[in-house]
Design an enzyme around this catalytic site. Structure first.
Site, PDB file in Angstrom:
ATOM      1  N   SER A  83      45.012  39.433  32.465  1.00 17.37           N
ATOM      2  CA  SER A  83      44.171  38.622  31.596  1.00 17.37           C
ATOM      3  C   SER A  83      44.841  37.269  31.360  1.00 17.37           C
ATOM      4  O   SER A  83      45.095  36.524  32.305  1.00 17.37           O
ATOM      5  CB  SER A  83      43.884  39.370  30.298  1.00 17.37           C
ATOM      6  OG  SER A  83      42.835  38.764  29.591  1.00 17.37           O
ATOM      7  N   ASP A 131      33.485  42.783  33.862  1.00 17.58           N
ATOM      8  CA  ASP A 131      34.402  42.227  32.871  1.00 17.58           C
ATOM      9  C   ASP A 131      33.686  41.184  32.015  1.00 17.58           C
ATOM     10  O   ASP A 131      33.106  40.229  32.534  1.00 17.58           O
ATOM     11  CB  ASP A 131      35.590  41.584  33.589  1.00 17.58           C
ATOM     12  CG  ASP A 131      36.760  41.304  32.661  1.00 17.58           C
ATOM     13  OD1 ASP A 131      36.520  41.102  31.458  1.00 17.58           O
ATOM     14  OD2 ASP A 131      37.896  41.288  33.137  1.00 17.58           O
ATOM     15  N   HIS A 148      36.911  44.781  31.757  1.00 15.10           N
ATOM     16  CA  HIS A 148      38.211  44.146  31.563  1.00 15.10           C
ATOM     17  C   HIS A 148      39.348  45.158  31.511  1.00 15.10           C
ATOM     18  O   HIS A 148      40.457  44.878  31.964  1.00 15.10           O
ATOM     19  CB  HIS A 148      38.183  43.342  30.260  1.00 15.10           C
ATOM     20  CG  HIS A 148      39.307  42.379  30.115  1.00 15.10           C
ATOM     21  ND1 HIS A 148      39.461  41.277  30.931  1.00 15.10           N
ATOM     22  CD2 HIS A 148      40.356  42.332  29.248  1.00 15.10           C
ATOM     23  CE1 HIS A 148      40.535  40.606  30.568  1.00 15.10           C
ATOM     24  NE2 HIS A 148      41.099  41.217  29.544  1.00 15.10           N
TER      25      HIS A 148
END
Length: 686
Positions: free
Chosen positions: A538, A623, A658
């Site tokens: 991320s 995501d 995610h």
């Protein structure tokens, strides 16, 4: 790994971004077309290429998966906690992926009542997540949220625990969490914006009524803020909170009066952060008011809540970051960070007792855990280190005695925590700061520069990655890897200023800190560039992406998971989830100063014709936090421009978001893929 099959070559379509008179060419902008056949086709080609390039490690992946799985106690259960007359337990059954949520009335010897069986609920779903389980005050109802896509768009439902039936009501596009008023009939919940997924509206639902007619209680119209609702631990007040990176605001309502109106606690002031809890006739406030950079605790009467009434209870200290506060009937407990290490401080309301729970490790993590009961002398906390499996400990604040309720079992007859070494070293940054690094490795390895080393960091949002035990990490340590956790700027490991020094127009400190840590570990002979690896996910994927542009020669391989790499384009697109709420973290590129600075480090914008390390890039098609097209575009541009023969592998989980695959074992398969990539580069075949 040797090149074999031809890697996919993405088509190029000319597209130009223009901002502040500056033009950015983006030949892969077309990949943003979600569900477009050309986009799906490209992602599938990349997945096929990954499969071909790693087929020789298929058995290794399976073996690693089975090895990591074998260390996990499959029929495990959480330490029970008591709330409102019931003991709550989350348990797993052997061979099953999902948790089973249960409770027992009054006594742990009572008959088990299954609230939710995730395994039954997940049948037929490629992805499943249940969240936000909330029990009504009379214990008869449970609200919960379900996501079957991975995009964090939860459908809120309610289960009647008396007859074990789920009510027909379904409320879509929520955060999954909800809060009961004390009448057992009124439920407050948060809805998201359909496009941006920003949590922006609080609704009130009455059981049995049409959710289409639910009352809008509050709408947060500032696009840089999110909103949420909860109940104080005292069960006295319902609280609506709104927050941005730098600012918070709360409204309160007597939980016995759900039809009433929420009253402002203290109106937002830019830069003023505070959180509130209630005890007797006062509120307790953790805040940065009065330039308290590392936060302090203040108090105010329940009938005079604005900031001009707040009084210091625990004054600000320059070297102590106050991270959290837990309130009990006779004590309050502070979570403090001193020189990077977490301390748990216990104080009695009458000021007769004030002490720290003792810990004796060079690098560890200790934090308060599930403490839902108010009238108790027990504070529950968790303790772990890089060599010590996580423990759940009950500490008696009156007698100062502790009881280890559970230590994580590692089902490996060869595991002995005494066989591993953990330590903390300090790396000099180029501007003179000293960067802490937590290290762990197996005893007996020679520190001669030949060891493979995996360095991890995050470094954003003030989020501190604490050193903790990982049974999966043993798979690397037992094969000679050193693991390094770099506590770089952008997190709060060394206090709030550590965060402030790694954001906005100081963001590059995060990247150079990571690089300087790598150089220091190489200088100390923990590893060498031929055996150095980096991993981040991320915002940590942004870190990895920036680092390989700035110092690719230091790393033999990197793993970038769901990486945020197209910073400028994303931050200019306020239709994308999270964008507007993050201006205080990254800056607003509509301002030329921030635009220019972002562009100077954005990984996608700075790919160039240089030699890059071997790379594994992963993403989830659904995501909602880092859109799949960011890593897809980045990989395509890397393939186009890089001058080396190293490999780039790109894999998209077409069923996940995610957080990757759902289920405890499916996620282990993803870890096995990552580890197989590293081991293969090291020539380790089993």
């Amino acid at each position: 790994m040797k090149e074999g099959p031809i890697p996919p070559i993405a088509k190029k379509e000319s597209y130009t971004h223009t901002m502040h008179g500056d033009q950015r060419e983006d030949d892969y902008f077309w990949m943003r077309k979600r569900d477009d056949s050309a986009v799906i086709g490209y992602l599938e080609k990349e997945n096929a290429y990954y499969d071909k390039m790693t087929s020789h490690t298929d058995q290794l992946k399976k073996d690693l998966f089975e090895e990591m799985k074998s260390r996990i106690k499959e029929d495990d259960a959480s330490v029970p906690y008591k709330y409102n007359g019931y003991w709550y337990i989350t348990r797993y059954e052997k061979g099953k992926d999902y948790p089973i949520y249960t409770r027992k009335k009054d006594s742990l010897t009572a008959e088990e009542e299954i609230l939710f069986d995730g395994n039954e609920m997940a049948k037929g779903q490629s992805y499943f997540n249940i969240t936000g389980i909330s029990i009504s005050p009379d214990n008869s109802m449970a609200s919960f949220g379900i996501d079957t896509v991975g995009r964090r768009k939860y459908t809120l439902q309610v289960k009647n625990l008396k007859n074990n039936e789920i009510l027909p009501t379904k409320i879509a596009l929520t955060t999954g969490g909800s809060t009961w008023a004390n009448d057992n009939k009124t439920l407050f919940y948060t809805r998201k914006d359909e496009q941006t997924l920003r949590s922006n509206k609080i609704y009130k639902h009455r059981l049995g009524e049409d959710p289409e007619k639910d009352q809008l209680v509050f709408e947060e119209k500032d696009e840089t803020f999110n909103t949420y609702v909860y109940k104080t631990k005292s069960r006295k007040y319902l609280v609506i909170g709104t927050s941005s990176t730098l600012t918070t605001e709360y409204q309160i309502l007597d939980a016995d009066q759900p039809q009433g109106d929420f009253n402002m606690f203290h109106p937002r002031e830019r830069g003023l952060e505070y959180s509130i809890d209630h005890y007797k006739d006062a509120f307790y406030i953790l805040t940065n008011k009065d330039d308290a950079v590392n936060f302090k605790v203040m108090t105010t009467p329940v009938n005079a809540t604005t900031a001009d009434n707040w009084k210091d209870l625990v004054p600000h200290r320059d070297k102590v970051l106050v991270e959290d506060m837990e309130i009990f009937k006779d004590y309050y407990v502070l979570s403090e960070r001193i020189n990077g290490l977490l301390k748990i401080r216990v104080r009695s309301w009458d000021d007769k007792e004030d002490f720290y729970i003792p810990f004796d490790n060079e690098t560890y993590t200790a934090y308060t855990s599930t403490n839902v009961e108010f009238d108790t002398s027990i504070v529950r906390y968790r303790y772990t280190s890089l060599t010590t499996p996580a423990s759940v400990i009950d500490f008696n604040m009156k007698t100062q005695e502790k009881e280890v309720k559970k230590e994580q079992e590692v089902l490996d007859p060869n595991f002995d925590k005494e066989n591993y070494i953990s330590k903390r070293v300090w790396a000099p940054a180029r501007d003179g700061k000293m960067i802490p690094i937590s290290l762990v490795y197996k005893k007996g390895i020679m520190l001669d520069g030949t060891n493979p080393l995996l360095q991890y960091a995050y470094g954003s949002y003030g989020y501190t990655v604490n050193p903790g035990f990982s049974s999966t990490r043993l798979t690397l340590l037992d094969r000679g890897f050193v693991f390094a956790l770099a506590h770089i700027r952008g997190g709060e490991y060394l206090g709030r200023e550590w965060y402030e020094d790694g954001k906005l127009l100081k963001k590059k400190n995060t990247f150079t800190d990571f690089i300087d840590c790598s150089k220091h570990l190489i200088d100390l002979k923990y590893t060498s560039p031929e055996h150095m690896y980096a991993v981040g996910g991320s915002a940590g994927g942004l870190l990895v992406g920036a680092v390989v542009n700035m110092a690719p020669e230091l790393y033999n391989g990197v793993i970038a998971a769901v990486p945020f790499v197209d910073v400028v384009s994303t931050m200019l697109d306020d239709s994308i989830p999270l964008t507007t709420g993050e201006y205080d973290e990254w800056g607003n590129p509509n301002d030329k100063e921030y635009y220019d600075y972002m562009k100077s480090y954005s990984p996608y914008d700075n790919v160039s014709a240089i030699s890059y390390p071997n790379m594994l890039v992963t993403t989830g098609y659904h995501d909602s936090q880092v859109q799949y097209w960011e890593p897809a575009k980045w990989v395509a541009k890397l393939r186009e421009l890089k001058t080396d023969d190293n490999i780039i592998l790109f894999h998209t989980n077409m069923d996940a978001g995610h957080s990757g695959a759902s289920g405890r074992f499916e996620s282990l398969k993803e870890t096995a893929k990552d580890y197989a990539f590293l081991l293969d580069l090291e020539g380790i075949t089993k």
